[in-house]
Design an enzyme around this catalytic site. Structure first.
Site, PDB file in Angstrom:
ATOM      1  N   GLN A   1       0.821  -1.214   0.000  1.00 28.11           N
ATOM      2  CA  GLN A   1       0.000   0.000   0.000  1.00 28.11           C
ATOM      3  C   GLN A   1       0.853   1.263   0.000  1.00 28.11           C
ATOM      4  O   GLN A   1       0.435   2.301  -0.525  1.00 28.11           O
ATOM      5  CB  GLN A   1      -0.939  -0.012   1.198  1.00 28.11           C
ATOM      6  CG  GLN A   1      -1.933  -1.163   1.161  1.00 28.11           C
ATOM      7  CD  GLN A   1      -2.766  -1.177  -0.109  1.00 28.11           C
ATOM      8  OE1 GLN A   1      -3.513  -0.236  -0.392  1.00 28.11           O
ATOM      9  NE2 GLN A   1      -2.620  -2.226  -0.908  1.00 28.11           N
TER      10      GLN A   1
ATOM     11  N   HIS B   1       1.387   3.179  -3.288  1.00 30.41           N
ATOM     12  CA  HIS B   1       0.374   4.032  -3.898  1.00 30.41           C
ATOM     13  C   HIS B   1       0.878   5.460  -4.081  1.00 30.41           C
ATOM     14  O   HIS B   1       0.510   6.139  -5.047  1.00 30.41           O
ATOM     15  CB  HIS B   1      -0.897   4.047  -3.047  1.00 30.41           C
ATOM     16  CG  HIS B   1      -1.857   2.954  -3.402  1.00 30.41           C
ATOM     17  ND1 HIS B   1      -2.707   3.024  -4.472  1.00 30.41           N
ATOM     18  CD2 HIS B   1      -2.108   1.761  -2.804  1.00 30.41           C
ATOM     19  CE1 HIS B   1      -3.439   1.928  -4.534  1.00 30.41           C
ATOM     20  NE2 HIS B   1      -3.090   1.137  -3.535  1.00 30.41           N
TER      21      HIS B   1
ATOM     22  N   GLU C   1      -8.342   3.544   6.569  1.00 31.28           N
ATOM     23  CA  GLU C   1      -9.102   3.129   5.386  1.00 31.28           C
ATOM     24  C   GLU C   1      -9.181   1.604   5.290  1.00 31.28           C
ATOM     25  O   GLU C   1     -10.254   1.031   5.103  1.00 31.28           O
ATOM     26  CB  GLU C   1      -8.429   3.705   4.138  1.00 31.28           C
ATOM     27  CG  GLU C   1      -9.071   3.275   2.838  1.00 31.28           C
ATOM     28  CD  GLU C   1      -8.287   3.745   1.632  1.00 31.28           C
ATOM     29  OE1 GLU C   1      -8.861   3.759   0.526  1.00 31.28           O
ATOM     30  OE2 GLU C   1      -7.093   4.086   1.770  1.00 31.28           O
ATOM     31  N   HIS C   2      -8.030   0.948   5.376  1.00 27.95           N
ATOM     32  CA  HIS C   2      -7.964  -0.516   5.300  1.00 27.95           C
ATOM     33  C   HIS C   2      -7.364  -1.060   6.593  1.00 27.95           C
ATOM     34  O   HIS C   2      -6.332  -0.565   7.045  1.00 27.95           O
ATOM     35  CB  HIS C   2      -7.057  -0.979   4.153  1.00 27.95           C
ATOM     36  CG  HIS C   2      -7.366  -0.382   2.824  1.00 27.95           C
ATOM     37  ND1 HIS C   2      -6.639   0.655   2.279  1.00 27.95           N
ATOM     38  CD2 HIS C   2      -8.322  -0.693   1.913  1.00 27.95           C
ATOM     39  CE1 HIS C   2      -7.135   0.957   1.087  1.00 27.95           C
ATOM     40  NE2 HIS C   2      -8.155   0.160   0.845  1.00 27.95           N
TER      41      HIS C   2
ATOM     42  N   ASP D   1      -8.381  -4.116  -3.368  1.00 26.80           N
ATOM     43  CA  ASP D   1      -8.078  -3.101  -4.388  1.00 26.80           C
ATOM     44  C   ASP D   1      -8.407  -3.587  -5.793  1.00 26.80           C
ATOM     45  O   ASP D   1      -8.867  -2.811  -6.634  1.00 26.80           O
ATOM     46  CB  ASP D   1      -6.587  -2.743  -4.344  1.00 26.80           C
ATOM     47  CG  ASP D   1      -6.237  -1.799  -3.213  1.00 26.80           C
ATOM     48  OD1 ASP D   1      -7.164  -1.222  -2.619  1.00 26.80           O
ATOM     49  OD2 ASP D   1      -5.029  -1.660  -2.916  1.00 26.80           O
TER      50      ASP D   1
ATOM     51  N   HIS E   1     -49.441  26.540   8.622  1.00 27.27           N
ATOM     52  CA  HIS E   1     -49.439  25.085   8.761  1.00 27.27           C
ATOM     53  C   HIS E   1     -50.718  24.614   9.467  1.00 27.27           C
ATOM     54  O   HIS E   1     -51.354  23.634   9.065  1.00 27.27           O
ATOM     55  CB  HIS E   1     -48.228  24.627   9.580  1.00 27.27           C
ATOM     56  CG  HIS E   1     -46.932  24.675   8.853  1.00 27.27           C
ATOM     57  ND1 HIS E   1     -46.373  25.841   8.381  1.00 27.27           N
ATOM     58  CD2 HIS E   1     -46.056  23.682   8.518  1.00 27.27           C
ATOM     59  CE1 HIS E   1     -45.227  25.580   7.799  1.00 27.27           C
ATOM     60  NE2 HIS E   1     -44.997  24.265   7.863  1.00 27.27           N
TER      61      HIS E   1
END
Length: 450
Positions: free
Chosen positions: A250, A253, A318-319, A352, A412
């Site tokens: 990761q 990335h 995130e993961h 992914d 109303h």
């Protein structure tokens, strides 16, 4: 007590605000809003080095592009998209329309209605992110979106053939070879050649993220995406070599992608550090992975698994991969994550690229309050109501009259009064005055004396 064998700062949503990026993106959006296709062509030439009359690919062009690919590539795309489509369909099937009778003859319901047009941004840059086409386009189509527009940039002047194939096979209705802010703005605002969409989804760099931020409200978005994050939670039985490989998978990335190990075992932690030192220099993607690990990598030692779970929840990554003797415990113990990967047989890279769950996930702590992209993001849950029983309408009308007048909302209240009057003939002074005034006005208009 928490110990850091390697410590780094933790990213937050505040880190996404860059004045220079915001100003530049704002100017591009303003130009496209004012000049349409002319501005899009200007920025496409500036940033993507392409000068074409039309960015939309024809069916013939798409067929030709797909014909350049090895059949195995197509076969693999079809396989992966089958996994994504199957899970997305299961998600959609879980969402039921609802109708209940709350009082005699009073029916309340909700329906899940898809947006009518969605834009999918598929990043290019250094890597052709073919999988992002699966995640954004297939999910929209399973949700029932009738028009899906997909944009991806050329990569170093070349058409990313595998990405175009993935976009077509996923079901995109329109495919444009267009990237960056100009693509996001074109989809959101619309130009002479591209009608606007209702929402935009897909990851991208800081400029794409900022464009989505500035256009949010004018269109819907999936979420604000930051750098990819991985956190591995491990006990003493976890394999250090596998942990090291997965952390670096990761980190590649981008140079600002956090990779974190939280473990109860100092021995595992130190072996992971040693493996990374040996693996990293040989990685073809070390120019991204090395600074990511150096500047944003962390190794955190917890006293026990409860403390490890608490640390992971605080980071809201995130993961999250869970390499423990009982990985399923994380399902009950953890609350803040984009996606969980339980056990050493799975990994973030599966998520992914191939396994079928969506990889567009919350980053920068957003997992504290949202999940990732799924079919529900493309659906509007809208309500309806009907009253078939006059007595129930009267009951609700009387309650409305009292409740609204407490809040000083006379208009109303009168909506409730009218329904009571219509069904019961009950007198209301304001209705008598209004009807008397109406009758007088009609008589005057007819030339008669009221």
């Amino acid at each position: 007590m928490v110990q850091y064998l390697k410590q780094a700062p933790s990213k937050s949503f505040a880190d996404t605000g860059h004045t220079d990026v915001a100003e530049r993106v704002g100017q591009i959006i303003a130009d496209i809003r004012a000049e349409g296709d002319a501005a899009v062509r200007k920025y496409a030439k500036m940033f993507d080095h392409q000068s074409v009359e039309s960015f939309r690919l024809s069916d013939a062009q798409i067929e030709q592009i797909m014909g350049t690919l090895d059949p195995q590539v197509i076969e693999d795309i079809v396989f992966v998209q089958g996994q994504v489509r199957s899970f997305a369909q299961a998600q959609r099937d879980s969402m039921r329309d609802v109708e209940v009778e709350t009082l005699p003859g009073v029916f309340l319901g909700h329906r899940h209605v898809p947006v009518q047009a969605a834009g999918a941004y598929i990043p290019g840059g250094r890597y052709p992110l073919t999988a992002s086409a699966h995640m954004t386009i297939i999910t929209a189509k399973v949700a029932g979106v009738p028009r899906v527009v997909a944009c991806t940039p050329p990569i170093r002047g070349e058409i990313p053939a595998a990405t175009i194939a993935a976009m077509k096979l996923a079901g995109a209705d329109e495919i444009y070879l267009l990237g960056g802010v100009q693509a996001v703005a074109s989809m959101a605002i619309g130009t002479e050649s591209m009608p606007p969409v209702d929402m935009v989804a897909g990851p991208g760099n800081a400029y794409v993220a900022e464009a989505k931020r500035q256009l949010f409200g004018e269109v819907g978005i999936d979420l604000f995406a930051g750098p990819t994050e991985i956190l591995i939670l491990a006990d003493a039985g976890a394999d250090p070599f596998t942990i090291a490989v997965d952390l670096l998978s990761q980190a590649e990335h981008g140079p600002d992608s956090p990779a974190v190990l939280v473990t109860t075992s100092e021995e595992v932690a130190r072996e992971v550090l040693a493996h990374i030192e040996r693996i990293l220099p040989e990685m073809p993607t070390k120019d991204f992975a090395e600074p990511a690990w150096r500047n944003w990598g962390q190794v955190i030692l917890a006293d026990d698994l409860d403390e490890a779970f608490d640390i992971a929840d605080q980071l809201a990554a995130e993961h999250v991969q869970v390499f423990t003797a009982d990985p399923a415990r994380a399902l009950e113990r953890m609350h803040n994550y984009g996606a969980l990967f339980l056990g050493e047989n799975t990994c973030v890279s599966y998520g992914d690229k191939v396994i079928g769950t969506n990889h567009v996930l919350p980053t920068l702590g957003a997992a504290r309050y949202t999940g990732g992209l799924w079919v529900g993001k493309y659906l509007k849950t809208v309500t309806y109501q009907t009253i078939e029983n006059p007595e129930s309408s009267v009951e609700l009308g009387r309650v409305l009259g009292r409740a609204a007048r407490v809040e000083l909302f006379e208009g109303h209240a009168r909506s409730g009064d009218v329904r009571v009057w219509r069904h019961t003939g009950e007198r209301f002074e304001w209705i008598d005055r209004a009807l008397e005034g109406t009758a007088r006005a009609r008589a005057t208009a007819a030339g008669a004396t009221p």
